[in-house]
Design a protein around this motif. Structure first.
Motif, mmCIF file in Angstrom:
data_model
loop_
_atom_site.group_PDB
_atom_site.id
_atom_site.type_symbol
_atom_site.label_atom_id
_atom_site.label_comp_id
_atom_site.label_asym_id
_atom_site.label_seq_id
_atom_site.Cartn_x
_atom_site.Cartn_y
_atom_site.Cartn_z
ATOM 1 N N LEU A 55 127.786 24.660 -47.495
ATOM 2 C CA LEU A 55 126.952 24.225 -48.621
ATOM 3 C C LEU A 55 127.415 22.864 -49.109
ATOM 4 O O LEU A 55 128.594 22.654 -49.397
ATOM 5 C CB LEU A 55 127.033 25.236 -49.768
ATOM 6 C CG LEU A 55 126.268 26.551 -49.610
ATOM 7 C CD1 LEU A 55 126.465 27.411 -50.847
ATOM 8 C CD2 LEU A 55 124.791 26.308 -49.382
ATOM 9 N N ASP A 74 120.903 23.080 -56.031
ATOM 10 C CA ASP A 74 119.616 23.726 -55.794
ATOM 11 C C ASP A 74 119.715 25.230 -56.019
ATOM 12 O O ASP A 74 118.791 25.850 -56.560
ATOM 13 C CB ASP A 74 119.153 23.430 -54.363
ATOM 14 C CG ASP A 74 117.686 23.781 -54.171
ATOM 15 O OD1 ASP A 74 116.854 23.300 -54.962
ATOM 16 O OD2 ASP A 74 117.382 24.558 -53.251
ATOM 17 N N LYS A 75 120.832 25.828 -55.623
ATOM 18 C CA LYS A 75 121.024 27.267 -55.843
ATOM 19 C C LYS A 75 121.089 27.578 -57.335
ATOM 20 O O LYS A 75 120.605 28.612 -57.791
ATOM 21 C CB LYS A 75 122.289 27.745 -55.133
ATOM 22 C CG LYS A 75 122.099 27.923 -53.626
ATOM 23 C CD LYS A 75 123.019 28.998 -53.099
ATOM 24 C CE LYS A 75 122.699 29.330 -51.644
ATOM 25 N NZ LYS A 75 121.495 30.146 -51.494
ATOM 26 N N GLU A 91 126.136 36.279 -50.780
ATOM 27 C CA GLU A 91 125.822 35.015 -51.460
ATOM 28 C C GLU A 91 127.110 34.311 -51.877
ATOM 29 O O GLU A 91 128.032 34.956 -52.369
ATOM 30 C CB GLU A 91 124.966 35.275 -52.706
ATOM 31 C CG GLU A 91 123.528 35.637 -52.402
ATOM 32 C CD GLU A 91 122.712 34.458 -51.928
ATOM 33 O OE1 GLU A 91 123.071 33.307 -52.263
ATOM 34 O OE2 GLU A 91 121.733 34.671 -51.185
ATOM 35 N N HIS A 120 118.908 29.125 -43.667
ATOM 36 C CA HIS A 120 120.151 28.425 -43.985
ATOM 37 C C HIS A 120 120.148 26.986 -43.478
ATOM 38 O O HIS A 120 121.170 26.290 -43.565
ATOM 39 C CB HIS A 120 121.347 29.178 -43.383
ATOM 40 C CG HIS A 120 121.569 30.522 -44.002
ATOM 41 N ND1 HIS A 120 120.901 31.649 -43.576
ATOM 42 C CD2 HIS A 120 122.374 30.931 -45.022
ATOM 43 C CE1 HIS A 120 121.278 32.693 -44.304
ATOM 44 N NE2 HIS A 120 122.172 32.288 -45.182
ATOM 45 N N TYR A 142 117.688 27.561 -58.551
ATOM 46 C CA TYR A 142 117.017 28.778 -58.087
ATOM 47 C C TYR A 142 117.371 29.961 -58.988
ATOM 48 O O TYR A 142 116.513 30.762 -59.365
ATOM 49 C CB TYR A 142 117.425 29.064 -56.640
ATOM 50 C CG TYR A 142 116.842 30.341 -56.086
ATOM 51 C CD1 TYR A 142 115.553 30.370 -55.565
ATOM 52 C CD2 TYR A 142 117.572 31.533 -56.096
ATOM 53 C CE1 TYR A 142 115.008 31.541 -55.066
ATOM 54 C CE2 TYR A 142 117.034 32.707 -55.598
ATOM 55 C CZ TYR A 142 115.750 32.696 -55.092
ATOM 56 O OH TYR A 142 115.213 33.856 -54.607
ATOM 57 N N ASP A 175 123.132 21.318 -52.242
ATOM 58 C CA ASP A 175 122.701 22.701 -52.013
ATOM 59 C C ASP A 175 123.126 23.601 -53.165
ATOM 60 O O ASP A 175 122.389 24.495 -53.585
ATOM 61 C CB ASP A 175 123.299 23.233 -50.708
ATOM 62 C CG ASP A 175 122.808 22.469 -49.496
ATOM 63 O OD1 ASP A 175 121.662 22.005 -49.536
ATOM 64 O OD2 ASP A 175 123.577 22.334 -48.524
ATOM 65 N N LYS A 176 124.341 23.351 -53.667
ATOM 66 C CA LYS A 176 124.836 24.156 -54.788
ATOM 67 C C LYS A 176 123.988 23.923 -56.033
ATOM 68 O O LYS A 176 123.662 24.854 -56.766
ATOM 69 C CB LYS A 176 126.297 23.821 -55.058
ATOM 70 C CG LYS A 176 127.240 24.304 -53.950
ATOM 71 C CD LYS A 176 128.676 23.906 -54.217
ATOM 72 C CE LYS A 176 129.592 24.373 -53.083
ATOM 73 N NZ LYS A 176 130.974 23.928 -53.270
ATOM 74 N N ASP A 183 116.515 22.492 -47.746
ATOM 75 C CA ASP A 183 116.969 21.489 -48.731
ATOM 76 C C ASP A 183 115.916 20.414 -49.009
ATOM 77 O O ASP A 183 116.187 19.454 -49.730
ATOM 78 C CB ASP A 183 118.276 20.839 -48.263
ATOM 79 C CG ASP A 183 118.120 20.116 -46.924
ATOM 80 O OD1 ASP A 183 116.975 20.026 -46.424
ATOM 81 O OD2 ASP A 183 119.143 19.649 -46.384
#
Length: 749
Positions: free
Chosen positions: A382, A389-390, A329, A546, A393, A386-387, A504
């Motif tokens: 990324l 969203d992570k 990760e 991904h 998460y 995306d970051k 995404d």
């Protein structure tokens, strides 16, 4: 196999069986080797002196036929070598076989039918039967360097049609008389022999004999071949076989049987004693005997792995190294100021998050030994979104409920009303904010399942008026006038069978009967690309975890790997013998699983394009696949109402979950992998204890080497709950980030 060379009979036989024979499967491919190769299991005379082969009138006539066949195809060098080896005079080919008219008897079971006299007549039978009976290996009469085995094999298959029943009955009687421990293994031979003998009769226009053969022996076959036999019974004329691709594949591909060495030796000895060339030739040409050392398998062990169109998977095919571990990760710093704003208890929240961040960090430092290299395949970088969203998460993960036998998930069921059986596919976004449905009227419909409505991006003219430096620029670019709970996407010209959201949430894929896969923008709700490669309906499509890559599978029996920015596929995965009905990416994006109507599951390496696993055991077309979150296991569901569990590393079936009464259409593991949910056309959702199913597993080197599977009949112990809808088949399941289970289906009044 039966093709023997020199004098080392056993050594060559073992080697040829253990590794797949080249070309036609008859052993050595030595058309120019100068030695006469025997196709009879009992003809050991050919292993001694080659010159003695010309001694008997039958052998001399066969030799003349082969020599004329080679001469006809302009293989003069081979003719000379073979003639000298056999000790024939130079003018022997001009005699037309006049001195060998006293051909041997063809009526006795197991002997070659040579009635017919001269060598030219025999040659015409050789060439006609070679092109008729074995179209795939021989291709055409004038192909370069035809294998002698193919010629002799095809020639001997032109046996006396009424004797087919005698051959089959004799083998059946023998197998029923052997010890119980061998009977189950040898009984596997019945089905492929039955099919190939029936097809030979049909192909050679022996319709009445074919019908009698089918009626007498079709009832003896295993129940899970019923559908295949129904199709087979409709093929009563030679013309019916033309254009039937599945049948052609069955005829040309090798049916794989896994048999212990002791059982195989019994079968071989019986065929040698009876001189049963007819059956031996079919075993040579159309079967692949995968021999293992050790105790024979039991009936239950064989039944667990049987049922596919091409027999079992070869053990060799499941020995390739598979990197099933997860990718490291990326390390992302959690913005504490955001948490302070959102949190009611400002001190408590960061304290909860810090250990999470540390644990994520420690995970990323320890590289899983079974994981592929980060750079094994190129993955997209990324983006900032995306970051973010992570981070969201990770926040959600802290609130996730840890499920188990005593803590089952709540289930929220989304029922599509007034769909009139037209709902064909469903998908949820990873954050569970959107749901999409594919319909038989060729539309794709997207709903928001949160209070936030769906909006399009403003027009280019309006976008120019926006202050791009403002903090809420992402909100300002959306056009409030277009806000609605539902958006309908038009573009396909046939029913939509598969849909998949990108990780995404910016894109949606759909596959259709019209042979295309379309990529839709969820910002403008328009079609961006139509991917054309499949020539027939595309049954399923799935985005990589991904992003960027996606997979599609269809009626053309291949799966295709695509990248969103390429019009052409990057890989074409070919190997299934029937439609590819479902597709799924491995969590590390390095592998793709495909399920097919040929009742097999294949695992493909994205990097090399090779098939690295073949799983057999289902008795019907496969419609659902799901990887466990840790990437070690795969679950599959099919029309046989069973859910099977597979160990990817060892390439073995490790569990069978029985309970559904209709096709299993959807499977999903909970986020922590503790529970497996299955949805079926029987209107139920069932929850299974995945942890117990995998923890009870005992896989050792012996099991992996022999393919012995000891399946526990513990479905009832593993079943945690069964939940029935009123009248709604379950076609999709999804676990939210907090482990709430969402199910969806169309109401069927």
């Amino acid at each position: 196999m039966a093709a023997v060379q020199g004098g080392q009979v056993e050594a060559v036989e073992e080697k040829d069986i253990k590794t797949e024979p080249s070309n036609d499967g008859g052993g050595n491919n030595n058309a120019n080797d100068g030695r006469l190769l025997s196709t009879s299991p009992g003809s050991s005379s050919s292993t001694g002196s080659n010159k003695s082969a010309a001694g008997a009138p039958e052998d001399q006539q066969t030799l003349l036929a082969v020599l004329q066949f080679l001469r006809k195809n302009k293989l003069t060098e081979s003719v000379e070598i073979l003639r000298r080896e056999a000790g024939l005079p130079e003018d022997s080919l001009d005699l037309k076989g006049g001195d060998t008219s006293g051909a041997g008897s063809g009526a006795a079971a197991g002997t070659v039918d040579l009635a017919g006299g001269d060598a030219s007549a025999l040659l015409s039978r050789v060439t006609s039967s070679a092109s008729a009976v074995a179209p795939a290996p021989t291709k055409a009469a004038g192909e370069d360097q035809p294998d002698v085995n193919v010629v002799l094999s095809a020639y001997s298959q032109q046996g006396d049609p009424p004797l087919y029943q005698v051959y089959y009955s004799g083998l059946k009687k023998f197998i029923e008389s052997v010890l119980d421990c061998h009977r189950a293994e040898l009984s596997q031979v019945f089905y492929p022999l039955f099919v190939h003998m029936y097809l030979e009769l049909v192909y050679n226009n022996h319709e009445s004999e074919a019908k009698a053969f089918f009626e007498k022996f079709s009832g003896d076959q295993e129940c899970y071949y019923e559908d295949d036999l129904r199709i087979l019974s409709s093929l009563s004329k030679r013309e019916h076989m033309r254009g039937n691709e599945t049948l052609l594949d069955f005829r040309t591909s090798k049916f794989v049987l896994r048999i212990s060495r002791d059982s195989y030796q019994l079968l071989k000895r019986h065929l040698q004693e009876r001189q049963n060339n007819q059956i031996w030739n079919i075993i040579q040409e159309h079967l692949y005997i995968d021999i293992f050392d050790g105790m024979p398998r039991s009936k239950s062990q064989i039944d667990a792995m049987s049922g596919s169109l091409a027999g079992e998977g070869k053990r060799e095919a499941n020995k390739a190294k598979v990197y099933y571990g997860l990718l490291k990760e990326p390390e992302i710093e959690l913005p504490l100021d955001d948490e302070d704003e959102e949190a009611e208890n400002e001190e408590g929240k960061p304290k909860k998050k810090k250990p999470k961040k540390d644990s994520m960090g420690s995970k990323s430092k320890k590289q899983d030994p079974n994981a592929p290299a980060q750079t094994r395949i190129p993955l997209p970088e990324l983006k900032d979104s995306d970051k973010l969203d992570k981070i969201m998460y990770m926040k959600e993960a802290t609130k996730r409920i840890r499920l188990g036998p005593d803590i089952l998930p709540s289930i929220c069921f989304y029922t599509f009303l007034n769909a009139y059986q037209g709902l064909t596919a469903v998908d949820f976004t990873d954050d569970s904010s959107l749901i999409a449905g594919g319909f038989a009227d060729s539309t794709v419909r997207v709903w928001s399942v949160t209070p936030k409505k769906l909006r399009k991006v403003k027009s280019a003219a309006d976008l120019n008026l926006i202050d791009k430096e403002s903090d809420d620029v992402l909100e300002r670019i959306m056009d409030e006038k277009t806000a609605s709970e539902l958006k309908v996407l038009y573009g396909h010209s046939g029913p939509v069978y598969g849909i998949s959201f990108s990780p995404d949430r910016n894109y949606l894929l759909s596959s259709s009967e019209d042979g295309t896969v379309r990529l839709w923008s969820l910002q403008t709700f328009t079609c961006l690309v139509g991917y054309k490669g499949h020539n027939y309906p595309v049954w399923d499509t799935h985005f990589s975890p991904h992003g960027y890559y996606f997979i599609s599978g269809g009626h053309d029996r291949v799966a295709r790997l695509w990248a969103t920015d390429h019009y052409q596929p990057l890989r074409i995965f070919s190997g299934h013998l029937a439609d590819v009905t479902c597709t799924r990416f491995h969590p590390n994006s390095n592998y793709v699983a495909t399920g097919s109507s040929d009742r097999t599951i294949r695992l493909w390496d994205v990097l090399t394009g090779n098939c690295v696993r073949i799983f057999t055991g289902h008795k019907g077309p496969i419609h659902a696949l799901a990887f466990s979150p840790n990437g070690k296991f795969l679950a599959s569901g099919a029309t046989d109402s069973r859910v099977l569990l597979w160990d990817i590393g060892h390439g073995l079936m490790i569990g069978e979950l029985k309970g559904h009464t209709d096709t299993v259409y959807s499977l999903r593991f909970s986020r922590d992998g503790e529970i497996l949910a299955s949805g079926s056309m029987d209107n139920t959702v069932r929850l299974w204890n995945a942890t117990k199913a995998f923890d009870d597993l005992e896989t050792d080197d012996f099991t992996a080497a022999t393919g012995h599977v000891h399946l526990q009949d513990n479905s009832q112990e593993l079943l945690l709950g069964s939940y029935t809808s009123k009248s709604t088949p379950v076609i999709h399941l999804h676990f939210t980030r907090r482990n709430l289970l969402l199910a969806a289906g169309g109401y069927n009044p």
